[in-house]
Design a protein around this motif. Structure first.
Motif, mmCIF file in Angstrom:
data_model
loop_
_atom_site.group_PDB
_atom_site.id
_atom_site.type_symbol
_atom_site.label_atom_id
_atom_site.label_comp_id
_atom_site.label_asym_id
_atom_site.label_seq_id
_atom_site.Cartn_x
_atom_site.Cartn_y
_atom_site.Cartn_z
ATOM 1 N N UNK A 1 0.857 -1.186 0.000
ATOM 2 C CA UNK A 1 0.000 0.000 0.000
ATOM 3 C C UNK A 1 0.891 1.233 0.000
ATOM 4 N N UNK A 2 0.494 2.177 -0.809
ATOM 5 C CA UNK A 2 1.281 3.404 -0.958
ATOM 6 C C UNK A 2 0.411 4.558 -0.482
ATOM 7 N N UNK A 3 0.934 5.342 0.462
ATOM 8 C CA UNK A 3 0.064 6.421 0.953
ATOM 9 C C UNK A 3 0.673 7.796 0.737
ATOM 10 N N UNK A 4 -0.196 8.736 0.432
ATOM 11 C CA UNK A 4 0.170 10.147 0.248
ATOM 12 C C UNK A 4 -0.692 10.962 1.200
ATOM 13 N N UNK B 1 -3.139 1.940 -12.374
ATOM 14 C CA UNK B 1 -2.344 0.878 -11.756
ATOM 15 C C UNK B 1 -2.978 0.242 -10.514
ATOM 16 N N UNK B 2 -3.530 1.032 -9.585
ATOM 17 C CA UNK B 2 -3.943 0.395 -8.318
ATOM 18 C C UNK B 2 -5.105 -0.586 -8.486
ATOM 19 N N UNK B 3 -5.245 -1.443 -7.479
ATOM 20 C CA UNK B 3 -6.455 -2.269 -7.374
ATOM 21 C C UNK B 3 -7.520 -1.490 -6.632
ATOM 22 N N UNK B 4 -7.055 -0.647 -5.738
ATOM 23 C CA UNK B 4 -7.973 0.062 -4.855
ATOM 24 C C UNK B 4 -7.371 1.432 -4.581
ATOM 25 N N UNK B 5 -8.221 2.440 -4.583
ATOM 26 C CA UNK B 5 -7.738 3.797 -4.327
ATOM 27 C C UNK B 5 -8.741 4.465 -3.400
ATOM 28 N N UNK C 1 -4.643 6.376 -0.065
ATOM 29 C CA UNK C 1 -3.937 5.089 -0.066
ATOM 30 C C UNK C 1 -4.253 4.333 -1.354
ATOM 31 N N UNK C 2 -3.192 3.928 -2.022
ATOM 32 C CA UNK C 2 -3.356 3.113 -3.238
ATOM 33 C C UNK C 2 -2.861 1.707 -2.932
#
Lengths: 422, 480
Positions: B231-234, B254-258, B296-297
């Protein structure tokens, strides 16, 4: 505490239904996804922990009146605590405590069921939860040369419990326990004819006063004996002495151990050496009152912080079943040469109940057998030859169910297998 | 219901399913009368638990003949009052119909009965089809798979695939007449892999809140399960920044979930993971140093290299398109692709009440809507608690403000209700449509839709449910 004191816990229930199931992260097989026998058997939502929370509120609000149907829901529950522990996987709320308080309220308001009245009358008159018991309480120990703690001093007192004393088939478990303790050089005694019921099952049935009476009586006897450690092989007795007596400030500094805890300790210390091979494949059933409900009581006094949502001052630590007795019985089994231990899908905190608890075996034997059958099927699916447990209540219910419905599965107590190997 | 009518009904129901599975016990009925939202409670007259299609057919035929309302019900975690029987009658508890009938490994679908939960399907797939997965809803694993799809729920693969109703590849539906209809490829073949080039009749049942028929089987798409995830968070310092970051990530596909959450809500959730509590009352306002919004992606890959490359591509896109935007991160965290974080439930339902105005709407109106919605929260002195999920690669967004509350605090309940009423007006104004729509919001929507839509809608309801037995009082209700 009374039912009213758990109002905010009950109102906190968001009806997520997690109380019905093994938490997702722990779930291994869809057919073993239910953790609560009551909802699995009776299906109506009221039978789940969440449903009982709603029912408790409705009783407080007088939206539900006492009738046979209400009592049917109240008493068709083994009080196994699985709902409580599954709920606490995420939530910080009590579930089993208010369920127990619902029963206490029923008893206080005079709404009981005849089958339990019989059991409680037996407790009041004869000090045992086994009505019509014929055998004398200490007869199981005949020929064992074990100290009588009412007359002789001993460091350890072994409490056999009603289910062992009045069930000849169970005597071998008590005998094996004393034999093993003697082998390990332990100074052990029993109360024999003077042993009395722990009161734990009475409390589960809603008879709080009876628990308190039994606790006072038992602790007086133990104090007088000078024993420092109480060992019992019954999960209900273990929970009563260790958890309930502590909850009500009656335990003092008595060390309470289940036989499997004590035996595992003795093996570790080298005082017991299992050397003989017992070649068998077994699975272990965690008794509810030894496992998830056997963890120490946590004393807490506080209240919700005003203006906040369910935040307590001081913070409340919840019992989540984590510190129940899970490894000692497994350690004992693993110490037996030649024995292979395989696990079922629902184990430890999330073990499926044997079905006998909460007075269900007395009020609704069909439900008790149905619940046991589910567990026996689960045990059979592991390929084990035997289901091993550490509570005479579980053992009796499994045996009765197998006798009635059939299964090639054998039923043992952990102690029996250790004795064979030692 | 008149007692004599009820007795006859109960006797007939007992003949159909057996007395063990019919109850008029107040202790049983009570729990079916309310949910955790402030929706007005109402008791059913009887609860019945069928297990087979034949039993279900007999129940519905009887109810239709006697014109008795029928409210379908599954796991019990209902919101918006959707399963509160507004007109009493029969609550049809479908939990015993809980078989996973078929999983096609190659065609990647599962055919399930109504009682199957997210937890159960996950456990089943993990064991028997470990390379496949379904999804999880923004709710506990005890949520029904079918219920989630019927109400067009959002899930953890919604960025990629849209709302759960979009994943339905076939239905079997029981009509008020007792007829059993199959929709999708299952109508004409043994396989349930897709909605086929027929008229898409599934729209007669999905999104209708059980007001047109009882869905007895549903085929849902399954997806290959990637081996690696992160998970990538900004963290954006303001909502304009959050919008820019979202747009940058959306266009990568790209993400599965945003998803995005107000910082305070995120902080509360993070603490919840450690079983710690942070109260949202009195309102928690962010300090100047704190971010406004956390995005969160969820990213997956078949190999570590693929995952790494995807993460880099998302980071690069945000760097490129968000120059000059104040933000913290990106940070990588363990993925939560496995399941709904149950710990969050302890916070969200801590006071026994949880309310929100949930909606789907256009990304083009997202920024203005979220700003105004958060300002409304400030106006009512409620912690900003926005939750958004970007759907179908950014074609639309789910948007809501999570409002946990103490059921026992009447002043707070009123404040929450007033806030929700204003938020509903706001979102409707902005082109967002409420989902899992409670009755009061349905009535508001009916005021907004064109009169011909309303006529068509009611005509469809009348055609499918002439005696108005299915969950009456909701969608398609004749004006009183």
């Amino acid at each position: 505490m009374a039912l009213e004191d758990y109002r905010s816990d009950m109102e906190m229930c968001c009806r997520c239904s997690i109380c019905k199931f093994v938490p997702l992260e722990k779930l291994k097989e869809i057919q073993h996804s239910y953790v609560c026998p009551s909802i699995a058997r009776y299906n109506f939502h009221t039978y789940a922990g969440g449903g009982r929370m709603g029912m408790g509120i409705a009783m407080l609000e007088k939206e539900l009146e006492y009738d046979g149907k209400l009592l049917e829901v109240v008493y068709n529950c083994q009080m196994c605590g699985a709902c409580d522990i599954s709920c606490k996987y995420a939530m910080d709320m009590e579930v089993l405590e208010p369920i127990n308080e619902i029963r206490i309220k029923c008893v206080e308001d005079g709404h009981t069921v005849p089958a339990l009245d019989g059991v409680i009358n037996s407790l009041r008159k004869q000090g045992t939860m086994v009505p019509g018991a014929k055998a004398r309480r200490g007869e199981w120990a005949k020929g064992l040369d074990v100290k009588d703690i009412t007359r002789q001093k001993a460091k350890v007192i072994y409490h056999a419990g009603c289910r062992v004393c009045y069930d000849e088939d169970m005597w071998r478990v008590a005998k094996a326990t004393v034999t093993l303790l003697h082998k390990a050089g332990i100074d052990v005694g029993i109360a024999g004819e003077n042993e009395s019921c722990c009161g734990g099952r009475a409390y589960q049935m809603g008879y709080k006063e009876e628990l308190l009476n039994q606790a006072k009586q038992n602790m007086e006897l133990i104090k007088k004996s000078g024993a420092e450690i109480l060992v019992t092989g019954c999960a209900d007795c273990y929970c009563a002495f260790k958890v309930l007596y502590d909850k009500f400030g009656l335990k003092d500094d008595l060390e309470v151990l289940h036989t499997t805890e004590y035996l595992a300790r003795l093996i570790k210390e080298g005082k017991l050496k299992p050397t003989k091979k017992v070649e068998t494949k077994v699975t272990y059933h965690d008794p509810c009152h030894l496992g998830r409900l056997g963890e120490p009581y946590i004393h807490w006094e506080g209240k919700p912080v005003p203006g906040h949502i369910r935040i307590f001052g001081p913070p409340k630590e919840f019992r989540r079943g984590t510190y129940g007795i899970y490894e000692p019985p497994r350690d004992v089994l693993k110490s037996v040469p030649g024995l292979e231990l395989v696990e079922m899908d629902r184990i430890k905190e999330y073990a499926w109940c044997c079905g006998a608890g909460g007075g269900v075996k007395e009020t609704n034997p069909e439900f008790a057998r149905w619940t046991a059958r589910e567990r026996i099927d689960e045990a059979e699916s592991t390929g084990a030859e035997a289901i091993v447990t550490a509570c005479p209540g579980c053992e009796r219910n499994f045996k009765d169910t197998i006798k009635e419905n059939g299964s090639s599965l054998k039923v043992y107590d952990v102690v029996e297998l250790l004795e064979k190997a030692t | 219901m008149i007692e004599a009518v009820k007795s006859a009904l109960v006797a007939n129901l007992e003949k159909i399913v057996g007395s063990e599975f019919v109850s008029t016990n107040p202790a049983d009925l009570y729990i079916y009368s309310y949910d955790l939202t402030p929706a007005e409670p109402n008791w059913p007259d009887v609860v019945v638990l069928p297990q087979s299609i034949e039993e279900l057919q007999a129940i519905i035929s009887l109810a239709n003949k006697e014109k008795v309302p029928v409210t379908p019900y599954i796991a019990g975690g209902n919101v918006g009052g959707l399963t509160i029987p507004l007109k009493g009658g029969i609550t049809l508890d479908l939990k015993r119909m809980n078989r996973i009938i078929e999983v096609s490994e190659t065609d990647m679908y599962a055919l399930v009965e109504p009682g199957v939960t997210f937890g159960q399907i996950k456990a089943y797939l993990d064991k028997h089809h470990p390379t496949l997965m379904y999804t999880y809803a923004f709710s506990p694993p005890s949520t029904g798979v079918m219920a989630n799809a019927i109400v067009q729920g959002l899930d953890n693969l919604s960025f990629r695939y849209g709302a759960a109703s979009h994943w339905v590849s076939g239905l079997e539906v029981l009509l008020a007449t007792g007829e059993l209809v199959r929709i999708g490829s299952g109508a004409a073949s043994k396989s349930w892999q897709a909605i086929v080039p027929f008229p898409e009749l599934d729209g007669l049942f999905l999104g209708w809140q059980g007001t047109t028929g009882v869905i007895t089987k549903m085929a849902v798409s399954l997806w290959p399960k990637p081996k690696h995830s992160t998970a990538l968070s900004f963290m954006a310092m303001d909502l304009d920044g959050a919008y820019a970051i979202l747009q940058a990530v959306i266009r990568t596909r790209i993400p599965d979930d945003l998803i995005g959450t107000s910082f305070a809500l995120n902080k509360v959730s993070q603490l919840a993971y450690e079983h710690k509590k942070m109260s949202m009352y009195p309102a928690v306002y962010r300090t100047q140093e704190e971010p406004e919004f956390v995005i969160t992606a969820e990213i997956t890959g078949n190999t570590e290299n693929e995952l790494k490359a995807k993460v880099e591509a998302v980071k690069e896109a945000v760097r490129e398109k968000c120059k000059g935007i104040k933000m913290m991160g990106p940070d990588t965290m363990p993925s939560t692709t496995a399941a709904f974080p149950m710990q969050a439930l302890g916070v969200l339902s801590s006071g026994g009440g949880l309310m929100w105005v949930g909606s789907y709407g256009p990304m083009s109106a997202w920024l203005e809507t979220i700003k105004k919605g958060c300002e409304l929260q400030d106006k009512y002195d409620i912690t900003r608690s926005c939750y958004t999920r970007i759907m179908n690669e950014g074609h639309f967004a789910g948007l809501r403000w999570m409002l946990p509350y103490d059921k026992e605090d009447p002043e707070l309940v009123k404040r929450i209700n007033d806030l929700c009423a204003e938020q509903l007006d706001l979102i409707l104004e902005m082109g967002y449509m409420p989902y899992k729509t409670p009755v009061w919001a349905v009535r508001k929507l009916e005021e907004r839709v064109g009169p011909d839509w309303l006529k068509l809608h009611r005509r469809v309801k009348e055609m499918l449910d002439p005696n108005n037995i299915f969950n009456p009082g909701r969608w398609g209700m004749p004006r009183e």
